[in-house]
Design a protein around this motif. Structure first.
Motif, PDB file in Angstrom:
ATOM      1  N   ASP A  49     -28.632  -5.146 100.391  1.00 26.16           N
ATOM      2  CA  ASP A  49     -29.339  -6.290 100.983  1.00 26.16           C
ATOM      3  C   ASP A  49     -30.610  -6.513 100.163  1.00 26.16           C
ATOM      4  OD1 ASP A  49     -27.561  -6.654 103.059  1.00 26.16           O
ATOM      5  OD2 ASP A  49     -28.656  -5.367 104.460  1.00 26.16           O
ATOM      6  N   PHE A  50     -30.866  -7.773  99.796  1.00 26.19           N
ATOM      7  CA  PHE A  50     -32.028  -8.096  98.955  1.00 26.19           C
ATOM      8  C   PHE A  50     -33.086  -8.890  99.719  1.00 26.19           C
ATOM      9  CE2 PHE A  50     -31.256  -6.945  94.569  1.00 26.19           C
ATOM     10  CZ  PHE A  50     -29.937  -6.533  94.632  1.00 26.19           C
ATOM     11  N   PHE A  51     -34.348  -8.566  99.443  1.00 24.21           N
ATOM     12  CA  PHE A  51     -35.477  -9.351  99.958  1.00 24.21           C
ATOM     13  C   PHE A  51     -36.360  -9.691  98.766  1.00 24.21           C
ATOM     14  CE2 PHE A  51     -33.954  -6.773 103.399  1.00 24.21           C
ATOM     15  CZ  PHE A  51     -33.975  -7.642 104.486  1.00 24.21           C
ATOM     16  N   VAL A  52     -36.644 -10.997  98.593  1.00 20.00           N
ATOM     17  CA  VAL A  52     -37.409 -11.419  97.416  1.00 20.00           C
ATOM     18  C   VAL A  52     -38.614 -12.227  97.895  1.00 20.00           C
ATOM     19  CG1 VAL A  52     -37.302 -12.664  95.223  1.00 20.00           C
ATOM     20  CG2 VAL A  52     -35.230 -11.602  96.143  1.00 20.00           C
ATOM     21  N   SER A  53     -39.802 -11.913  97.376  1.00 21.40           N
ATOM     22  CA  SER A  53     -41.000 -12.611  97.860  1.00 21.40           C
ATOM     23  C   SER A  53     -42.046 -12.736  96.752  1.00 21.40           C
ATOM     24  CB  SER A  53     -41.567 -11.818  99.046  1.00 21.40           C
ATOM     25  OG  SER A  53     -42.832 -12.284  99.382  1.00 21.40           O
ATOM     26  N   GLY A  54     -42.575 -13.944  96.588  1.00 23.62           N
ATOM     27  CA  GLY A  54     -43.617 -14.171  95.585  1.00 23.62           C
ATOM     28  C   GLY A  54     -43.754 -15.649  95.291  1.00 23.62           C
ATOM     29  N   SER A  55     -44.368 -15.971  94.143  1.00 23.26           N
ATOM     30  CA  SER A  55     -44.557 -17.378  93.768  1.00 23.26           C
ATOM     31  C   SER A  55     -43.194 -18.028  93.542  1.00 23.26           C
ATOM     32  CB  SER A  55     -45.367 -17.466  92.483  1.00 23.26           C
ATOM     33  OG  SER A  55     -44.590 -16.942  91.426  1.00 23.26           O
ATOM     34  N   SER A  56     -43.157 -19.372  93.545  1.00 25.04           N
ATOM     35  CA  SER A  56     -41.847 -20.015  93.404  1.00 25.04           C
ATOM     36  C   SER A  56     -41.219 -19.692  92.051  1.00 25.04           C
ATOM     37  CB  SER A  56     -41.942 -21.522  93.630  1.00 25.04           C
ATOM     38  OG  SER A  56     -42.894 -22.065  92.791  1.00 25.04           O
ATOM     39  N   SER A  57     -42.036 -19.577  90.982  1.00 22.94           N
ATOM     40  CA  SER A  57     -41.423 -19.271  89.683  1.00 22.94           C
ATOM     41  C   SER A  57     -40.839 -17.862  89.689  1.00 22.94           C
ATOM     42  CB  SER A  57     -42.417 -19.458  88.540  1.00 22.94           C
ATOM     43  OG  SER A  57     -43.519 -18.635  88.772  1.00 22.94           O
ATOM     44  N   SER A  62     -36.814 -17.109  89.228  1.00 22.95           N
ATOM     45  CA  SER A  62     -36.232 -16.335  88.135  1.00 22.95           C
ATOM     46  C   SER A  62     -35.512 -15.100  88.676  1.00 22.95           C
ATOM     47  CB  SER A  62     -37.261 -15.996  87.063  1.00 22.95           C
ATOM     48  OG  SER A  62     -38.140 -15.041  87.551  1.00 22.95           O
ATOM     49  N   THR A  63     -36.010 -14.531  89.771  1.00 22.20           N
ATOM     50  CA  THR A  63     -35.306 -13.368  90.347  1.00 22.20           C
ATOM     51  C   THR A  63     -33.943 -13.797  90.908  1.00 22.20           C
ATOM     52  OG1 THR A  63     -37.442 -12.396  90.909  1.00 22.20           O
ATOM     53  CG2 THR A  63     -35.513 -11.459  91.990  1.00 22.20           C
ATOM     54  N   LEU A  64     -33.900 -14.963  91.556  1.00 20.38           N
ATOM     55  CA  LEU A  64     -32.613 -15.427  92.112  1.00 20.38           C
ATOM     56  C   LEU A  64     -31.604 -15.667  90.990  1.00 20.38           C
ATOM     57  CD1 LEU A  64     -33.713 -17.928  94.943  1.00 20.38           C
ATOM     58  CD2 LEU A  64     -33.003 -15.541  95.164  1.00 20.38           C
ATOM     59  N   ARG A  65     -32.120 -16.178  89.844  1.00 12.13           N
ATOM     60  CA  ARG A  65     -31.225 -16.400  88.693  1.00 12.13           C
ATOM     61  C   ARG A  65     -30.642 -15.062  88.224  1.00 12.13           C
ATOM     62  NH1 ARG A  65     -34.851 -18.662  85.069  1.00 12.13           N
ATOM     63  NH2 ARG A  65     -35.504 -20.219  86.568  1.00 12.13           N
ATOM     64  N   THR A  66     -31.521 -14.050  88.101  1.00 13.82           N
ATOM     65  CA  THR A  66     -31.052 -12.725  87.671  1.00 13.82           C
ATOM     66  C   THR A  66     -30.007 -12.188  88.654  1.00 13.82           C
ATOM     67  OG1 THR A  66     -33.236 -12.274  86.793  1.00 13.82           O
ATOM     68  CG2 THR A  66     -31.812 -10.374  87.112  1.00 13.82           C
ATOM     69  N   LEU A  67     -30.276 -12.346  89.952  1.00 10.11           N
ATOM     70  CA  LEU A  67     -29.335 -11.805  90.945  1.00 10.11           C
ATOM     71  C   LEU A  67     -27.993 -12.534  90.859  1.00 10.11           C
ATOM     72  CD1 LEU A  67     -31.680 -11.212  94.028  1.00 10.11           C
ATOM     73  CD2 LEU A  67     -30.859  -9.573  92.332  1.00 10.11           C
ATOM     74  N   ALA A  68     -28.043 -13.842  90.575  1.00  9.30           N
ATOM     75  CA  ALA A  68     -26.787 -14.593  90.425  1.00  9.30           C
ATOM     76  C   ALA A  68     -26.016 -14.044  89.223  1.00  9.30           C
ATOM     77  CB  ALA A  68     -27.075 -16.075  90.262  1.00  9.30           C
ATOM     78  N   GLU A  69     -26.742 -13.762  88.118  1.00  6.49           N
ATOM     79  CA  GLU A  69     -26.071 -13.200  86.935  1.00  6.49           C
ATOM     80  C   GLU A  69     -25.476 -11.824  87.237  1.00  6.49           C
ATOM     81  OE1 GLU A  69     -29.157 -15.467  83.985  1.00  6.49           O
ATOM     82  OE2 GLU A  69     -29.172 -13.268  84.014  1.00  6.49           O
ATOM     83  N   LEU A  70     -26.140 -11.085  88.118  1.00  7.52           N
ATOM     84  CA  LEU A  70     -25.636  -9.748  88.477  1.00  7.52           C
ATOM     85  C   LEU A  70     -24.544  -9.829  89.546  1.00  7.52           C
ATOM     86  CD1 LEU A  70     -29.035  -7.791  88.684  1.00  7.52           C
ATOM     87  CD2 LEU A  70     -27.359  -7.692  86.845  1.00  7.52           C
ATOM     88  N   LYS A  71     -24.169 -11.091  89.887  1.00  8.72           N
ATOM     89  CA  LYS A  71     -23.083 -11.353  90.847  1.00  8.72           C
ATOM     90  C   LYS A  71     -23.384 -10.846  92.267  1.00  8.72           C
ATOM     91  CE  LYS A  71     -19.664 -12.474  87.606  1.00  8.72           C
ATOM     92  NZ  LYS A  71     -20.621 -13.038  86.690  1.00  8.72           N
ATOM     93  N   VAL A  72     -24.668 -10.857  92.629  1.00  9.46           N
ATOM     94  CA  VAL A  72     -25.024 -10.492  94.008  1.00  9.46           C
ATOM     95  C   VAL A  72     -24.705 -11.695  94.896  1.00  9.46           C
ATOM     96  CG1 VAL A  72     -26.923  -9.922  95.578  1.00  9.46           C
ATOM     97  CG2 VAL A  72     -26.875  -8.947  93.255  1.00  9.46           C
ATOM     98  N   PRO A  73     -23.903 -11.514  95.946  1.00 13.38           N
ATOM     99  CA  PRO A  73     -23.566 -12.666  96.796  1.00 13.38           C
ATOM    100  C   PRO A  73     -24.813 -13.250  97.469  1.00 13.38           C
ATOM    101  CG  PRO A  73     -22.238 -10.735  97.367  1.00 13.38           C
ATOM    102  CD  PRO A  73     -23.271 -10.272  96.394  1.00 13.38           C
ATOM    103  N   ALA A  74     -24.911 -14.588  97.472  1.00 20.51           N
ATOM    104  CA  ALA A  74     -26.108 -15.257  98.002  1.00 20.51           C
ATOM    105  C   ALA A  74     -26.398 -14.871  99.452  1.00 20.51           C
ATOM    106  CB  ALA A  74     -25.953 -16.769  97.871  1.00 20.51           C
ATOM    107  N   VAL A  75     -25.339 -14.606 100.241  1.00 25.14           N
ATOM    108  CA  VAL A  75     -25.567 -14.278 101.664  1.00 25.14           C
ATOM    109  C   VAL A  75     -26.327 -12.973 101.858  1.00 25.14           C
ATOM    110  CG1 VAL A  75     -23.623 -15.519 102.697  1.00 25.14           C
ATOM    111  CG2 VAL A  75     -23.282 -13.204 101.816  1.00 25.14           C
ATOM    112  N   ARG A  76     -26.380 -12.167 100.808  1.00 20.33           N
ATOM    113  CA  ARG A  76     -27.087 -10.875 100.940  1.00 20.33           C
ATOM    114  C   ARG A  76     -28.559 -10.983 100.538  1.00 20.33           C
ATOM    115  NH1 ARG A  76     -23.060  -7.222  98.875  1.00 20.33           N
ATOM    116  NH2 ARG A  76     -21.288  -7.463 100.263  1.00 20.33           N
ATOM    117  N   ILE A  77     -28.994 -12.195 100.138  1.00 21.29           N
ATOM    118  CA  ILE A  77     -30.365 -12.329  99.627  1.00 21.29           C
ATOM    119  C   ILE A  77     -31.215 -13.131 100.610  1.00 21.29           C
ATOM    120  CG2 ILE A  77     -31.790 -13.058  97.681  1.00 21.29           C
ATOM    121  CD1 ILE A  77     -29.160 -13.228  96.048  1.00 21.29           C
ATOM    122  N   LYS A  78     -32.342 -12.553 101.046  1.00 26.22           N
ATOM    123  CA  LYS A  78     -33.273 -13.307 101.883  1.00 26.22           C
ATOM    124  C   LYS A  78     -34.544 -13.526 101.077  1.00 26.22           C
ATOM    125  CE  LYS A  78     -31.730 -11.909 106.440  1.00 26.22           C
ATOM    126  NZ  LYS A  78     -32.126 -11.456 107.761  1.00 26.22           N
TER     127      LYS A  78
END
Ligand SMILES: Cc1cc2nc3c(=O)[nH]c(=O)nc-3n(C[C@H](O)[C@H](O)[C@H](O)COP(=O)(O)OP(=O)(O)OC[C@H]3O[C@@H](n4cnc5c(N)ncnc54)[C@H](O)[C@@H]3O)c2cc1C
Ligand code: HEM
Length: 371
Positions: free
Chosen positions: A336-344, A348-364
């Protein structure tokens, strides 16, 4: 893209280049027809001018599926009670919006466009109004500042306590804050940095942005004993207690605040989930809470902390943006992922997670700006 979305986007291009004029007209319409609404808005309107109009346009255009944003809109409506917004104000604002669009789009405007904006606005307004009506809490809490500590050039950690009623929230959520003594009628959102406790104290981590009105006041001017106002909690970046997956938290700068709250909640019940925290900042000075994190990691065997700096070659540890650093570890297939910070940083973290094939439903995530 649906037909409604197409109409909204297409019609917006007719006025987009004249946004300042549209905004000026929009506010003039509201205040001329309803002068009593002026006191709901910030004292100085020029710098702030585009805030409400910009917010409505973004909401109307991005909420292609209003049901998906049901909870957000209900929370936003509840939160708007802090501005003293009443249900009848929605018609005034919706009317001014349509007048402003019609006026600046000129002859290219059509009945279809009118209908599309009217419909989209009404759906959103209805959800906001029903959220506000269902809320039995006060519109805002007065909270006394108990401690205020400068942790770096631009960062302060402060605690406060609501005076009249307890403020119920969940770790990972955020609230709107006003510092009426210094910047009346300017509200900005800040995340609670602790899990709810019996004493009812709330901690905030604030970074003063260069030209930032509220953040500078909170970091550089607020003193112990000052009163802040705090509105209803919002946000869905909360823990799912039923999940048994291990957890990865990615924080940039003061984006650490809600992550700290989540870790504190986990310390109360977690025995079985590994929790990996990646904490990034520009330089060492901005890793303002690392000693506290390291103490927690020493105490709880399930917690690990990886700090990183993106612009500090002398930092002994990981170098680079926090998303890149995260990608050097792993595998992260089942967390389960939690990501928090500036929009940039969040983008960029969401892009990395997409490349790592982390399913979007697991990311808050909640971002500090538009995404
Ligand atoms: C859900 C959420 C939670 C948040 N939690 C926190 C938190 O815990 N701690 C915290 O410090 N902040 C947090 N923020 C950011 C905070 O709400 C304010 O946006 C920030 O403090 C700036 O407000 P201001 O009034 O000082 O600046 P403003 O007066 O609104 O802006 C001043 C100038 O700074 C620029 N600016 C605004 N925001 C940023 C930015 N993020 N990066 C770079 N330039 C910017 C603007 O374009 C403008 O030119 C959060 C934001 C959101 C949406
Ligand atoms: C579809 C309807 C609406 C949407 C989507 C909307 C959304 C927003 C958002 C996202 C913000 C910025 C966040 C914040 O400062 O808390 C905002 C600010 C604000 N809204 Fe609304 N709003 C709506 C209707 C209204 C109405 C009817 C009023 C009443 C007059 C109102 C008054 C305000 C005020 C006073 C601000 C602060 C403006 C500033 O700081 O410059 N809003 N709105």
């Amino acid at each position: 893209m649906g037909n409604l979305q197409r109409l909204l986007k297409e019609s917006w291009t007719l006025v987009e280049e004249q946004q300042d004029k549209v905004a000026g007209y929009f506010y003039a319409r509201i205040f001329l027809s309803n002068p009593h609404l002026r006191h709901l808005f910030p004292v100085t309107m020029d710098v702030q001018r585009a805030r409400l109009l910009g917010a409505i346009v973004t909401a109307v255009q991005s909420l292609d599926d209003p049901d998906r944003f049901e909870e957000y809109l209900r929370q936003l409506g509840r939160d708007h009670r802090k501005f003293h917004v009443e249900p009848e104000h929605y018609d005034v604002v919706g009317g001014a919006l349509l007048e402003a669009l019609r006026t600046f789009a000129g002859e290219s405007w059509s009945i279809e466009y009118d209908q599309a904006w009217g419909d989209a606005y009404n759906v959103i307004a209805k959800k906001m109004i029903s959220g506000a009506e269902a809320d039995t809490n006060p519109a805002f809490w007065h909270a006394e500042v108990l401690t205020h500590e400068r942790r770096s050039r631009d960062i302060a950690v402060m605690t406060c306590r609501p005076l009249q009623y307890p403020l119920e929230y969940r770790a990972g959520q955020y609230v709107s804050v006003e510092a009426p003594r210094y910047q009346p009628r300017l509200w900005r959102t800040y995340s609670m940095a602790n899990a709810p406790n019996k004493e009812g104290t709330i901690e905030f981590h604030v970074r003063a942005l260069g030209a930032g009105w509220v953040s500078s006041a909170l970091v550089r001017r607020v003193q112990v004993g000052d009163l802040l106002r705090i509105a209803a909690p919002m946000g869905t970046m909360t823990l799912d207690r039923k999940s048994t997956r291990d957890v990865v938290c990615v924080a940039g700068g003061t984006g650490l605040a809600p992550i700290k709250a989540l870790i504190e909640e986990l310390t109360r019940y977690n025995r079985t989930r590994w929790v990996h925290v990646f904490f990034g900042a520009k330089d060492r000075d901005d890793l303002y809470d690392l000693p506290e994190l390291n103490k927690l990691a020493a105490r709880y065997p399930w917690l690990s902390v990886v700090p990183a700096c993106s612009e500090d070659r002398n930092f002994v540890g990981e170098q680079g943006n926090i998303g890149e650093v995260l990608a050097r570890y792993g595998p992260w297939g089942d967390h389960d992922f939690f990501v928090s910070g500036s929009s940039s940083m969040v983008k960029s973290t969401l892009r990395t997670l997409a490349e790592l094939k982390v399913p979007a439903v697991r990311i808050k995530y909640d971002t500090f700006g538009d995404i």
